[in-house]
Design an enzyme around this catalytic site. Structure first.
Site, PDB file in Angstrom:
ATOM      1  N   HIS A  49      -4.556   1.471   7.385  1.00 61.36           N
ATOM      2  CA  HIS A  49      -3.205   2.049   7.511  1.00 61.36           C
ATOM      3  C   HIS A  49      -3.014   3.165   6.477  1.00 61.36           C
ATOM      4  O   HIS A  49      -2.514   4.243   6.799  1.00 61.36           O
ATOM      5  CB  HIS A  49      -2.182   0.915   7.317  1.00 61.36           C
ATOM      6  CG  HIS A  49      -0.745   1.344   7.265  1.00 61.36           C
ATOM      7  ND1 HIS A  49       0.203   0.872   8.136  1.00 61.36           N
ATOM      8  CD2 HIS A  49      -0.087   2.184   6.414  1.00 61.36           C
ATOM      9  CE1 HIS A  49       1.388   1.414   7.839  1.00 61.36           C
ATOM     10  NE2 HIS A  49       1.239   2.211   6.793  1.00 61.36           N
ATOM     11  N   GLU A  50      -3.448   2.913   5.228  1.00 61.52           N
ATOM     12  CA  GLU A  50      -3.252   3.908   4.168  1.00 61.52           C
ATOM     13  C   GLU A  50      -4.131   5.140   4.379  1.00 61.52           C
ATOM     14  O   GLU A  50      -3.695   6.262   4.164  1.00 61.52           O
ATOM     15  CB  GLU A  50      -3.499   3.294   2.783  1.00 61.52           C
ATOM     16  CG  GLU A  50      -2.576   2.134   2.418  1.00 61.52           C
ATOM     17  CD  GLU A  50      -1.102   2.404   2.668  1.00 61.52           C
ATOM     18  OE1 GLU A  50      -0.659   3.560   2.528  1.00 61.52           O
ATOM     19  OE2 GLU A  50      -0.390   1.450   3.032  1.00 61.52           O
ATOM     20  N   GLN A  70       2.917  10.143   1.125  1.00 60.36           N
ATOM     21  CA  GLN A  70       4.233   9.481   1.189  1.00 60.36           C
ATOM     22  C   GLN A  70       5.119   9.828  -0.008  1.00 60.36           C
ATOM     23  O   GLN A  70       6.322   9.618   0.033  1.00 60.36           O
ATOM     24  CB  GLN A  70       4.076   7.956   1.271  1.00 60.36           C
ATOM     25  CG  GLN A  70       3.487   7.485   2.594  1.00 60.36           C
ATOM     26  CD  GLN A  70       3.362   5.981   2.610  1.00 60.36           C
ATOM     27  OE1 GLN A  70       2.406   5.428   2.096  1.00 60.36           O
ATOM     28  NE2 GLN A  70       4.355   5.310   3.192  1.00 60.36           N
ATOM     29  N   CYS A  72       5.812  -0.015   7.139  1.00 65.55           N
ATOM     30  CA  CYS A  72       5.453   1.143   6.328  1.00 65.55           C
ATOM     31  C   CYS A  72       6.647   1.521   5.460  1.00 65.55           C
ATOM     32  O   CYS A  72       7.780   1.517   5.945  1.00 65.55           O
ATOM     33  CB  CYS A  72       5.084   2.300   7.255  1.00 65.55           C
ATOM     34  SG  CYS A  72       4.609   3.790   6.377  1.00 65.55           S
ATOM     35  N   LEU A  73       6.382   1.853   4.203  1.00 72.73           N
ATOM     36  CA  LEU A  73       7.485   2.214   3.304  1.00 72.73           C
ATOM     37  C   LEU A  73       8.183   3.501   3.755  1.00 72.73           C
ATOM     38  O   LEU A  73       9.309   3.757   3.358  1.00 72.73           O
ATOM     39  CB  LEU A  73       6.982   2.345   1.862  1.00 72.73           C
ATOM     40  CG  LEU A  73       6.507   1.026   1.224  1.00 72.73           C
ATOM     41  CD1 LEU A  73       5.926   1.273  -0.154  1.00 72.73           C
ATOM     42  CD2 LEU A  73       7.641   0.011   1.152  1.00 72.73           C
ATOM     43  N   HIS A 131      -2.695   7.548   6.716  1.00 73.10           N
ATOM     44  CA  HIS A 131      -1.686   8.447   6.130  1.00 73.10           C
ATOM     45  C   HIS A 131      -2.334   9.744   5.640  1.00 73.10           C
ATOM     46  O   HIS A 131      -1.720  10.804   5.691  1.00 73.10           O
ATOM     47  CB  HIS A 131      -0.992   7.780   4.936  1.00 73.10           C
ATOM     48  CG  HIS A 131       0.172   6.905   5.300  1.00 73.10           C
ATOM     49  ND1 HIS A 131       1.306   7.382   5.919  1.00 73.10           N
ATOM     50  CD2 HIS A 131       0.388   5.582   5.100  1.00 73.10           C
ATOM     51  CE1 HIS A 131       2.161   6.383   6.088  1.00 73.10           C
ATOM     52  NE2 HIS A 131       1.632   5.269   5.603  1.00 73.10           N
ATOM     53  N   GLY A 173       0.833  -1.187   0.000  1.00 74.34           N
ATOM     54  CA  GLY A 173       0.000   0.000   0.000  1.00 74.34           C
ATOM     55  C   GLY A 173       0.873   1.244   0.000  1.00 74.34           C
ATOM     56  O   GLY A 173       2.026   1.202   0.436  1.00 74.34           O
TER      57      GLY A 173
HETATM   58 NI    NI Z   1       2.525   3.366   5.573  1.00 68.37          NI
END
Ligand code: NI
Length: 172
Positions: free
Chosen positions: A136-137, A50, A94-95, A140, A45
Site C-alpha cells: 500500500h505504501e 502524503q 489510508c490516512l 503511494h 504506514g
Molecule cells: Ni495510504
C-alpha cells in the site's frame, strides 16, 4: 515535528515520487517526522507524498497489539522484488482518506528491498498485514491509492465523500 497529511483528492497524491539519490540529514529528519505523524494519527504506514514530499520514502510499523514492542521501519527507495501467487484480502484504509475502508486483494507474501536510515541496503520477506501495508505504501510512491483497486462506482463514491469532507474542513 508533526507534518500535516494531504487528503485525497490532491494532485500530489497522483504523482510518481523520485528515487532518493543521497541520504541527507533533511531526509532523515523527514523520516523521523513521518514516523511521529504516523503514530499520532494513528496509522501503520505513511509515504512521503502524503506529507507533500515527492521522494521515494515510506515508514511503517504494523505491530498492533498494545504492549508489543514497536518496530518502526524507515525505507528509502523500497522495491517489491517478488510476490507470492497466493493472495490475501484485507480491509484497507489510508490516512489520506480518513474513515473510509475497503477490501483490497494483493499478494500475501512479498520480498522487499530498500535502503535504511543509515544508508545500508536491506531486504526482508513480509507476510500478512506487513505485506499489505508495505505494498500500500509503495503504491503511494507511484501515485496510486487503495481506492484505485476498487470498481469505478465505489471509487467515485469515496472521492465524493472526501471532496465533501475537505469542503467542510476548509469552512471550519
Ligand atoms: Ni495510504
Amino acid at each position: 515535528m508533526k507534518r500535516s497529511i494531504l487528503l485525497h483528492p490532491d494532485p500530489r497524491l497522483k504523482k510518481v515520487a523520485k528515487p532518493v539519490a543521497d541520504l541527507s540529514d533533511d531526509l532523515r529528519l523527514l523520516a523521523g517526522d513521518m514516523l511521529r505523524t504516523m503514530y499520532e494519527a494513528p496509522g501503520i504506514g505513511l509515504a512521503a507524498p502524503q506529507v507533500g514530499v515527492l521522494d521515494r520514502l515510506i515508514v511503517l510499523d504494523c505491530v498492533k497489539e498494545e504492549g508489543d514492542k514497536p518496530r518502526p521501519l524507515v525505507m528509502f527507495n523500497p522495491q517489491i522484488v517478488a510476490g507470492s501467487d497466493e493472495l490475501n484480502t484485507y480491509e484497507e484504509g489510508c490516512l489520506s482518506l480518513p474513515d473510509l475502508y475497503a477490501d483490497v486483494t494483493r499478494p500475501k507474501v512479498v520480498d522487499v528491498e530498500w535502503v535504511d536510515r543509515d544508508g545500508n541496503p536491506q531486504s526482508e520477506t513480509f507476510d500478512g498485514l506487513w505485506a499489505t501495508c508495505v505494498q500500500h505504501e509503495i503504491d503511494h510512491l507511484d501515485g496510486k491509492l487503495f481506492i484505485d483497486y476498487l470498481k469505478p462506482l465505489k471509487r467515485q463514491m469515496m472521492t465524493r465523500k472526501m471532496v465533501k469532507l475537505k469542503r467542510e474542513l476548509a469552512r471550519a
